[in-house]
Motif scaffolding. Structure first.
Motif, PDB file in Angstrom:
ATOM      1  N   GLY A 369       3.506  37.405  25.682  1.00 15.82           N
ATOM      2  CA  GLY A 369       4.491  38.470  25.862  1.00 15.82           C
ATOM      3  C   GLY A 369       4.894  39.077  24.536  1.00 15.82           C
ATOM      4  O   GLY A 369       4.858  38.417  23.502  1.00 15.82           O
ATOM      5  N   SER A 370       5.270  40.351  24.582  1.00 15.32           N
ATOM      6  CA  SER A 370       5.740  41.017  23.362  1.00 15.32           C
ATOM      7  C   SER A 370       6.749  42.094  23.730  1.00 15.32           C
ATOM      8  O   SER A 370       6.518  42.890  24.651  1.00 15.32           O
ATOM      9  N   THR A 390       9.248  44.379  28.041  1.00 16.99           N
ATOM     10  CA  THR A 390       8.346  43.312  27.629  1.00 16.99           C
ATOM     11  C   THR A 390       6.955  43.579  28.169  1.00 16.99           C
ATOM     12  O   THR A 390       6.803  43.890  29.358  1.00 16.99           O
ATOM     13  N   MET A 447       5.787  34.067  23.237  1.00 18.36           N
ATOM     14  CA  MET A 447       6.167  35.426  22.830  1.00 18.36           C
ATOM     15  C   MET A 447       5.782  35.675  21.373  1.00 18.36           C
ATOM     16  O   MET A 447       5.838  34.770  20.535  1.00 18.36           O
ATOM     17  N   ALA A 449       6.730  38.743  18.468  1.00 21.36           N
ATOM     18  CA  ALA A 449       7.465  39.967  18.149  1.00 21.36           C
ATOM     19  C   ALA A 449       7.306  40.268  16.670  1.00 21.36           C
ATOM     20  O   ALA A 449       7.386  39.360  15.837  1.00 21.36           O
ATOM     21  N   PHE A 482      11.525  30.930  25.523  1.00 17.18           N
ATOM     22  CA  PHE A 482      10.172  30.592  25.944  1.00 17.18           C
ATOM     23  C   PHE A 482       9.747  29.275  25.288  1.00 17.18           C
ATOM     24  O   PHE A 482      10.469  28.715  24.460  1.00 17.18           O
ATOM     25  N   SER A 485       8.079  31.128  20.471  1.00 18.27           N
ATOM     26  CA  SER A 485       8.239  32.539  20.123  1.00 18.27           C
ATOM     27  C   SER A 485       8.014  32.700  18.632  1.00 18.27           C
ATOM     28  O   SER A 485       8.718  32.080  17.828  1.00 18.27           O
TER      29      SER A 485
END
Length: 572
Positions: A369-370, A390, A447, A449, A482, A485
Motif C-alpha cells: 500500500g502507498s 491509498t 505500507m 510512503a 500495518f 510501514s
C-alpha cells in the motif's frame, strides 16, 4: 538558457516557475533535475488542465520532462475532446448536516469499532527558538480553526443510522502552556518525552468539536516546543503542511499588530465531500474500478512474512519505530538510475522494498500500500481535510527477472494507479471483497510512503525564501497501522525516515536487520540494475560468516567404534 518560443511554452514555463518556486525556466530544463517530483508533477498537470482545458496524464510529464517536449503534448491534446469527466467544484449551502466523504466514512466506522483510540491521530511538533508571543500564537491558532471548517466539524449519527458531519459556527480553542524552565539535563529530556508522547496518544471524541488541539511547552525564555494534534478524519499529511505554514503567517501578522494576511477560501472540505459523492458513481466509478479489478485479480490476500511471534487472532496496532537512512552514495546512485530509466525515486524504492518482501516471504506476488495526496485540482491545494487516498501497488516477480525489468513493470503499475486514484480505497475493498481476516488489514499489510519536498534546483534562480522553518520534534508514535510501514522523506539530500513495525509480531532486532538488508539490496540494485532479483545481496560480511561458517561449525570429536552398541555403552 532557452526562452519560451511560443504562447504554449510561455504558459507552461510560468506554471513550472510557480510550482518549483523559480524566477524563470528554460524550455530545455528537465523538470526533475530542477527539483520536481511526482507530487509537484501532479500540481503541474492540474494547472495544465485548467490553463489549456486538456487532460494530460502524469505519464506525459514523466515522458516529456521539459517545457519544449511537454508543449508538443499539450498542442496534440488540444485537438482532442477533453477526457476529463469531473464536474467543477462548487460551494454548497450550509443549511443542515452534510454527508461524509468516502474516506471519512471509513474512519468513522473504525472509530465506532474501537472508540477512544489514538491510532488515527496526526501529531507534529516544532522547536521554536527566540522570543515568543504566546498570546499572538494562541490567536493565530484560533484564527486557523475559524478559517478551516474541517477543524470545527464534529460527526454524529442520525435516527436512520446515517453518519453526518456538522460544521459549527465557532469552536473555542485555547493553547495551554506548560512551563519546564525549572528542569535541566536528563530530567528535562525525560519530561519532554513524556509530555510529547502523552499529547500524541490522547484520543479525540468525534462528536466533540474541534478535532484539533495545540499545546506549548516552555523550555527556556528563548526556547519552546509547539505540539499540534489533529484527527485524521479532518486532516492529512498535506493538510498538516498547510496548518504549520498558515499558523506561521498568522503569528507573524498578529505579533506585529497586523490583520490576517491570508485570502478567504473559496471552497471547504464539505464542498469536496458532496462533489465526490456527486460525480464518482455509475459510469465514472465503473471506468475507474475496471482498471483496479484487472490489476488486482488473483492477488494474494496475505503477505506471509516470518514473524518473531504468532500472529494474534485479531489485528493489533501496538508499534514502534526505528530510523532508516540511505547514504549519500546510495541516494546519488538512486537519482542517477532514475534519470537513466525515466522513473521516480518512489518507483525505485518500491521495487527494492517489494524484492526484499519477496525474498523474506518466499512469495513472488507482492502487494504494497502507498498513500497519495489525491488533490488533482488546484482548488483543493489550500484546503484542510482528509483527501489522501491509498493505492494498492502490485508487483509480479518471475524467476529470471532483473531489477531493471521489475522497475519497468512498476513504472507502468504506478502510473496506471495514479491515473485511477479517484477510487477511494474503501470502495475498492467493497468491490473486490477480499478474503476477510481479522488478523490482517485487507488487500495489503505493508505500507511504503515517500514524503517529497522541493529540492534546491541545479539551474535557474530560486526566488528568495523565508527563513527555514524550525526543526521538527521527534514524536514516539507507539502504534502501527500495518505489519510494517516504511516511511521515508526526500528533502533533496539523503533519503531517510522511519521503519514502523508491529511489536506484537516483530522484535526490534528483526526490524533493524530488515532495514539493513533493504539498504544493502538497494545499494547493489541501483549500481547494477541488470542483476537478477534473487541474487541481489542482503547480508553483510559478518552475517555471511555467521550463516556460512559459525552456524555450520558442527564438527564433533569422534571415537573409533566397532560395535553398534558401543556409543550407548560410552554414554551410560
Amino acid at each position: 538558457f532557452v526562452a519560451p518560443r511560443n504562447p504554449t511554452e510561455m504558459r507552461l514555463a510560468a506554471i513550472w516557475a510557480e510550482v518549483l518556486h523559480l524566477d524563470s525556466v528554460s524550455v530545455t530544463d528537465d523538470f526533475f533535475s530542477l527539483g520536481g517530483h511526482s507530487l509537484l508533477a501532479t500540481q503541474v498537470v492540474s494547472r495544465v488542465r485548467k490553463a489549456f482545458d486538456v487532460e494530460l496524464p502524469l505519464r506525459a510529464l514523466i515522458e516529456a520532462p521539459t517545457v519544449g517536449e511537454l508543449a508538443v503534448r499539450v498542442e496534440a491534446a488540444r485537438g482532442e475532446a477533453p477526457a476529463n469527466t469531473r464536474p467543477p467544484l462548487v460551494a454548497v449551502p450550509r443549511t443542515g448536516p452534510l454527508p461524509l466523504s468516502f474516506a471519512q466514512l471509513r474512519l468513522w466506522f473504525l472509530d465506532r469499532l474501537e472508540p477512544n483510540s489514538a491510532s488515527y491521530n496526526i501529531h507534529s511538533g516544532k522547536h521554536l527558538e527566540g522570543y515568543l508571543d504566546a498570546s499572538a500564537l494562541e490567536r493565530a491558532i484560533q484564527e486557523l480553526v475559524q478559517r478551516h471548517e474541517a477543524l470545527r466539524t464534529s460527526f454524529h449519527v442520525q435516527e436512520d443510522g446515517t453518519a453526518v458531519q456538522v460544521i459549527h459556527p465557532r469552536a473555542e480553542l485555547s493553547v495551554p502552556v506548560t512551563d519546564l524552565r525549572h528542569l535541566t539535563g536528563a530530567a528535562l529530556d525525560t519530561e519532554l518525552e513524556r509530555l510529547i508522547s502523552a499529547e500524541a496518544q490522547k484520543p479525540f471524541d468525534l462528536t466533540q468539536s474541534p478535532l484539533f488541539r495545540a499545546a506549548l511547552l516552555r523550555v527556556t525564555e528563548q526556547s519552546h516546543v509547539l505540539l499540534v494534534t489533529v484527527h485524521h478524519i479532518v486532516s492529512d499529511g498535506w493538510s498538516n503542511g498547510i496548518l504549520l505554514r498558515e499558523v506561521g503567517a498568522l503569528y507573524e501578522a498578529f505579533s506585529q499588530g497586523r490583520p490576517s494576511p491570508l485570502a478567504p477560501l473559496e471552497f471547504q472540505y464539505a464542498d469536496y465531500a458532496l462533489w465526490q459523492r456527486g460525480w464518482l458513481r455509475d459510469a465514472a466509478l465503473e471506468q475507474q474500478l475496471s482498471w483496479w479489478r484487472n490489476q488486482l485479480a488473483g492477488a494474494p490476500h496475505a503477505l506471509e512474512l516470518p514473524t518473531d511471534r504468532p500472529r494474534p487472532p485479531v489485528q493489533t496496532h501496538v508499534g514502534a519505530t526505528l530510523p532508516v537512512h540511505l547514504s549519500t552514495e546510495v541516494t546519488e546512485a538512486l537519482r542517477a538510475l532514475c534519470k537513466r530509466e525515466g522513473v521516480t525515486p518512489f518507483m525505485v524504492l518500491l521495487a527494492a522494498f517489494q524484492v526484499l518482501l519477496a525474498r523474506y516471504s518466499g512469495q513472488d506476488d507482492i502487494v504494497v500500500g502507498s498513500p497519495i495526496a489525491n488533490r488533482q485540482q488546484t482548488e483543493l491545494e489550500g484546503i484542510v481535510g482528509f483527501f489522501a487516498n491509498t493505492l494498492a501497488l502490485r508487483a509480479r516477480l518471475t524467476e529470471k527477472m532483473t531489477f531493471r525489468e521489475l522497475l519497468a513493470q512498476l513504472k507502468e503499475t504506478t502510473l496506471g494507479a495514479y491515473a485511477h486514484q479517484d477510487v477511494p480505497f474503501e470502495k475498492l475493498v467493497d468491490e473486490l471483497k477480499p478474503e476477510r481476516d481479522l488478523s490482517r488489514s485487507p488487500l495489503f499489510q505493508v505500507m511504503l510512503a515517500l514524503q517529497n519536498t522541493p529540492r534546491q534546483p541545479r539551474t535557474g534562480a530560486r526566488r528568495e525564501e523565508p527563513a527555514p522553518a524550525p526543526g521538527p520534534v521527534e514524536i514516539t508514535r507507539g502504534s502501527a497501522k500495518f505489519d510494517l510501514s516504511l516511511l521515508l522523506s526526500d528533502h533533496g539530500d539523503d533519503i531517510s525516515g522511519l521503519l514502523e513495525f508491529n511489536t506484537d509480531l516483530f522484535d526490534p532486532d528483526t526490524a533493524r536487520r530488515l532495514a539493513s538488508h533493504l539498504s544493502r539490496l538497494l545499494q547493489s540494485a541501483v549500481s547494477d540494475p541488470s542483476q537478477s532479483l534473487w541474487r541481489l545481496p542482503l547480508l553483510d560480511e559478518q552475517e555471511r560468516h555467521q550463516f556460512l561458517v559459525s552456524w555450520n561449525d558442527t564438527s564433533r570429536e569422534s571415537h573409533a567404534v566397532t560395535t553398534m552398541h558401543g556409543p550407548f555403552e560410552a554414554q551410560v
